[in-house]
Every structure is written in C-alpha cells, then in structure tokens.
Scaffold this active site. Sequence first.
Site, PDB file in Angstrom:
ATOM      1  CB  SER A  71       6.254  31.139  20.922  1.00 27.74           C
ATOM      2  OG  SER A  71       7.111  31.761  19.873  1.00 27.74           O
ATOM      3  NE  ARG A 100      15.126  31.405  29.005  1.00 27.35           N
ATOM      4  CZ  ARG A 100      15.126  32.594  29.052  1.00 27.35           C
ATOM      5  NH1 ARG A 100      16.283  33.372  28.646  1.00 27.35           N
ATOM      6  NH2 ARG A 100      14.112  33.529  29.719  1.00 27.35           N
ATOM      7  CG  ASN A 101      10.611  31.126  20.680  1.00 29.03           C
ATOM      8  OD1 ASN A 101       9.433  30.599  20.471  1.00 29.03           O
ATOM      9  ND2 ASN A 101      10.490  32.209  20.301  1.00 29.03           N
ATOM     10  N   GLY A 102       9.300  28.967  23.112  1.00 21.81           N
ATOM     11  CA  GLY A 102       8.553  27.841  23.281  1.00 21.81           C
ATOM     12  C   GLY A 102       7.633  27.404  21.976  1.00 21.81           C
TER      13      GLY A 102
END
Length: 170
Positions: A142, A41-43
């Site tokens: 992020s 889920r880290n962008g």
Amino acid sequence: MSDARRIGFTPVVDARTRLLILGSLPGDASLKAAQYYAHPRNGFWALIGGVLGEAVAALPYDARLERLRARGVGLWDVIASAERSGSLDAAIRSPEAADLRGLIEGLPELRAVAFNGGLAAKMGRRFLGNLNKIALVDLPSSSPAHAISLSAKSASWAILGDFLLDKPAA
C-alpha cells in the site's frame, strides 16, 4: 529520523479477528504519529475501505481501528524492531522478528494472513512456514513507494473480502 532502532506497534486484534494484515515495520510518519499507515500517500486505508465497502479513511484513527476489529480485520507487522534510516523497507537492517506464531495461536477465528508488500511476505512466510487451515496471501504494498496505481492494487486486495464472509452452515 536517524539510523536508530525502530520499534513497531502492538497488534490490533481481538477474538473476532478472521484476517490478519501484516506490514513490514511502520515508517517514520507512522512512528511519529503513533498510528498504523499514517503517511498521507499510503493507500492502506483506502484499500481496506474498498475491501470492507466502508469509507474507513474518513474516520478518526481510533474509530478506524474499531471498525477493523468489528469487521474481523487485525493489523500488525512481521518485524518487531529494526535499524533503519528513513522509511523504505530496503533500508531495514538487523530486524527482530515479531512473535507471529504466538499471536496467531490466540486468534481462534483466523482464516488468513495477508502480507502488505514484498518484504512482509518474504519475512512473514519464512517466520510462519505452513499454517494449517490458514491461507497466506501476498499483496502489493500500500506504500506510495510501490509505484502501481491504487486501482491496480485494489484489484489484488479485493480477495481479502472472501476471508471476512460468514462461513455457510455445514
């Protein structure tokens, strides 16, 4: 993972690095995978892909790193090691600073250092002070723990592309 001392990764840089993106310290998912920004889920990979105009998130990890290096982007963290339970920056205790100045001295093309998140910016600016001719850029994290939309983060991250453009001939 317990409150054990976490040790960060080696820098991803080379002589072409124009932009160095610094996080705080890899989270548990990244440490377990031995990969920068491994939490699903880290962008980060989507954000840097937007900056580069490439779908780097779809590439295998080693190819992602090579694309970053080829485009002049480097990665590292402001903290070399720290005690932490879980992955949140707020849980970091007894941080040991990474040798940011030493790394930067070996990057002849460096134009900017960007901080991925508030703690990275706070600590990185303290460790680095002022750098002649190198811009310092604070970015929204992020991390999925930083609860603003990816599109809002993307708008802030877009400025990074300016540091990757070829300089006009004098």
